[in-house]
Design a protein around this motif. Structure first.
Motif, PDB file in Angstrom:
ATOM      1  N   LEU A  79      13.298   6.666   3.880  1.00 38.51           N
ATOM      2  CA  LEU A  79      12.024   6.326   3.131  1.00 38.51           C
ATOM      3  C   LEU A  79      11.926   5.040   2.531  1.00 38.51           C
ATOM      4  O   LEU A  79      10.961   4.296   2.695  1.00 38.51           O
ATOM      5  N   ILE A  80      13.153   4.809   1.650  1.00 43.75           N
ATOM      6  CA  ILE A  80      13.096   3.305   1.047  1.00 43.75           C
ATOM      7  C   ILE A  80      13.072   2.215   2.172  1.00 43.75           C
ATOM      8  O   ILE A  80      12.262   1.289   1.929  1.00 43.75           O
TER       9      ILE A  80
ATOM     10  N   THR B 181       9.705   2.182   3.871  1.00 41.97           N
ATOM     11  CA  THR B 181       8.470   1.688   3.280  1.00 41.97           C
ATOM     12  C   THR B 181       8.530   0.135   3.223  1.00 41.97           C
ATOM     13  O   THR B 181       7.349  -0.448   3.713  1.00 41.97           O
TER      14      THR B 181
ATOM     15  N   LEU C 248       7.494  -0.349   7.021  1.00 39.85           N
ATOM     16  CA  LEU C 248       6.100  -0.194   7.240  1.00 39.85           C
ATOM     17  C   LEU C 248       5.195  -1.395   6.915  1.00 39.85           C
ATOM     18  O   LEU C 248       4.125  -1.540   7.522  1.00 39.85           O
ATOM     19  N   ARG C 249       5.525  -2.011   5.729  1.00 40.24           N
ATOM     20  CA  ARG C 249       4.686  -3.019   5.062  1.00 40.24           C
ATOM     21  C   ARG C 249       5.109  -4.289   5.899  1.00 40.24           C
ATOM     22  O   ARG C 249       3.896  -4.801   6.357  1.00 40.24           O
TER      23      ARG C 249
ATOM     24  N   ASN D  18      -4.597   4.554   6.789  1.00 41.68           N
ATOM     25  CA  ASN D  18      -3.674   5.627   6.460  1.00 41.68           C
ATOM     26  C   ASN D  18      -2.967   6.720   7.440  1.00 41.68           C
ATOM     27  O   ASN D  18      -2.084   7.056   7.530  1.00 41.68           O
TER      28      ASN D  18
ATOM     29  N   SER E 109       4.877   7.024   9.933  1.00 45.27           N
ATOM     30  CA  SER E 109       6.219   7.655   9.193  1.00 45.27           C
ATOM     31  C   SER E 109       6.862   8.651   9.889  1.00 45.27           C
ATOM     32  O   SER E 109       8.055   8.623   9.736  1.00 45.27           O
TER      33      SER E 109
END
Lengths: 311, 274
Positions: free
Chosen positions: A289-290, A293, A296-297, B105, B112
């Motif tokens: 996740l780190i 994130t 993703l950005r 989102n 994700s």
């Protein structure tokens, strides 16, 4: 509400009777999305929540009734486990090395393919095929025809009796993964090369820029988004590498080629230790996740999502 | 073509490209050759290039019970791809042509799910499958492969939907078409090739999936990759048979991939790149 209002926003709104109350309109628009969203939430999120729950329990599948709450003990054990740290290190090493080499090879091949020549379509088809072969088949193929100490092709060509899989286990696995993922990088980069505006390239030539100069000042900046995307997607898949390790080395010899997915699999399906392998799973998720994130950005910045596709 | 490129000694560069490509795929070429050998010709030192081709190995593979695995793979792949399209086409529409609030989102959420490591989900999935009688059951894979491919498909199809010219949709509306008519008459014909490409990508990913299959299925619901696992435990060397199995197992995906190669990039990049 005036008649103009619903259509101004990029002219994409459905004009479903604008006089109606806003709420129903929104839900009508959400309706096509909901089945997919619900399905994805249920199937992908419930297992992760359960992983978190299990990670606080002591639970061994071969001892019925062993399931009870132990708080953070699994996490303490995992962090104290030197094999886990070794697997983590292998995962990072494997991912970074494979992504970098596959990216460079992919770039080289893409540059070779980005010109008109006889049989270009055939060469491209040949080059993408390692990506299309079943990864399981690719791993077994390399284990036998390439890395066998007696009959393997590299030993035949270069001489010697190297037992690649026991002497260089991690490097051997990396070779197979690089072979499989280079076509993927090549395809993405080739798409980038072919989307270059031709007039800019020709202008550079008219201005007397050499090939290297043109590449460094025009092509490379243009490619950067594609390179970033290749690294991002390649890393996501390669971090999860399992087939190659399972089929080629079984994580060995010892734990020399064990990565996190394989180690967690071993703890769960050979050790039947649900609690500890879940704790490892949670740690992997947090680490991912780190990184994600950040990734993703990057992806949202590189490919402006609000506007949709970039060409 | 620009003059610089023409000057570039095209012949030697072309030759180099061909040589590199052939070296690169050589393991595959070797696999194809080996698949048509007798076992005795398959592992010789030095490697044997001249041999009498035979189909024996393909017969042995079928004799070892390959076909049920092939059937499972086909069932799981086709069904999960159909469900992906059924759920994904409306979702892609809702995220492109008639964007719902907070579209980015939702897109971020789908993306994700692709970033979460599958290994962290496998333990609960195993326990759930065991308790719901879905262990070694093809339906477990159908559900999981649908979830695996749906985000990818939505991203990819969204990028195709966004290419539908807005004027066409507006014109349809002016003519008084309601939403289903608009979808069916105006939008679908334009995006159909994109949907087909998406389906082919889903087929590739489902067919080649290994981790879920190897952990959640066995003899009854095993897919083609699971069949191949049998070769790492088999006593002795069966290279020719293994090569035949690897070839048979990969051939459907290779063909699909060759057909879809112009769309592979968009699929693999989740539609981010054309």
């Amino acid at each position: 509400m005036t008649a103009v209002a619903p259509t101004v926003e990029s002219g994409q709104k459905v004009v479903a009777k604008p006089e109606r109350r806003k709420g129903t309109g929104v839900w009508a628009r959400r309706a096509p999305l909901l089945p997919a969203l619900l399905f994805t939430v249920v199937v992908t999120q419930i297992p992760f929540i359960l992983t978190v729950v299990y990670s606080f329990q002591s639970w061994n599948l071969v001892r019925p009734g062993s399931q009870h709450f132990v708080g953070l003990r699994n996490y303490v054990d995992v962090f104290a486990d030197s094999q886990f740290r070794g697997a983590m290190l292998n995962t990072v090493l494997l991912t970074v090395v494979c992504v970098v080499i596959a990216l460079l090879l992919g770039l080289g091949l893409a540059l070779l393919l980005d010109r008109k020549f006889l049989g270009r379509g055939v060469v491209r088809t040949l080059l993408i095929t390692p990506f299309l072969i079943l990864p399981a088949a690719g791993a077994l193929l390399w284990k036998t025809t390439m890395f066998d100490p007696t009959y393997g092709l590299p030993n035949f060509v270069f001489g010697g009796e190297t037992d690649w899989l026991s002497q260089f286990p991690l490097a051997s696995v990396m070779a197979q993964i690089v072979w499989q993922w280079t076509p993927f990088m090549m395809l993405l980069i080739l798409a980038g090369l072919q989307s270059q505006p031709k007039d800019v390239l020709e202008a550079a030539q008219v201005d007397g820029a050499g090939r290297w100069r043109t590449f460094a000042s025009i092509t490379l900046p243009h490619l950067s988004r594609y390179l970033q995307l290749s690294v991002l997607l390649g890393a996501i898949y390669i971090v999860n590498s399992f087939d190659a390790i399972f089929l080629m080395t079984q994580g060995g010899p010892g734990t020399a080629s064990t990565n996190l997915p394989y180690y967690i699999y071993q703890r769960a399906f050979q050790g039947f230790d649900i609690g500890q392998s879940s704790a490892m799973g949670v740690i992997v998720v947090i680490l991912t996740l780190i990184v994600a994130t950040f990734a993703l950005r990057l992806m949202f910045r590189a490919f402006d999502v609000s506007k949709g596709v970039v060409k | 073509m620009s003059t610089a490129r023409r000057r570039l000694g095209p012949a030697s560069l072309t030759t180099a490209t061909w040589v590199i490509a052939i070296l690169f795929v050589f393991p595959l070429i070797w696999m194809v050759l080996t698949a048509f050998k007798q076992e005795a010709d398959a592992y010789t030192d030095p490697p044997r290039i001249a041999f009498t081709p035979t189909l024996d190995q393909f017969a042995s593979i079928v004799g070892r019970g390959f076909l049920p695995y092939l059937g499972n793979s086909a069932f799981v792949t086709i069904l999960s791809t159909l469900i992906v399209l059924l759920l994904g086409v409306p979702a892609a529409y809702a995220l492109s042509l008639a964007p719902v609030p907070k579209t980015s989102n939702v897109l971020g959420f789908f993306l994700s799910t692709k970033m979460l490591p599958v290994v962290a989900a496998i333990i609960p999935l195993y326990v759930i499958s065991q308790r719901t009688q879905l262990l070694d059951n093809v339906w477990a894979l159908v559900i999981l492969y649908t979830a695996m491919n749906l985000p990818l498909a939505i991203w990819m199809m969204r990028s195709f939907f966004l290419e539908v010219p807005t004027e066409m949709i507006e014109a349809g509306r002016v003519d008084g078409a309601n939403l289903p008519t608009l979808l069916y008459r105006v939008i679908l014909p334009v995006v159909a090739p994109g949907i087909a490409a998406t389906a082919l990508i889903c087929v590739i990913f489902s067919w080649t999936e290994f981790f879920y299959a190897v952990n959640l299925t066995a003899a009854r619901a095993g897919t083609v990759p699971v069949f191949l696992v049998g070769f790492i435990t088999s006593e002795g060397l069966y290279w020719a048979q293994l090569s035949a199995a690897a070839l048979l197992a990969s051939l459907p995906v290779m063909i699909v991939g060759w057909i879809a190669q112009n769309h592979l990039v968009r699929g693999l990049s989740m539609g981010a790149v054309k």
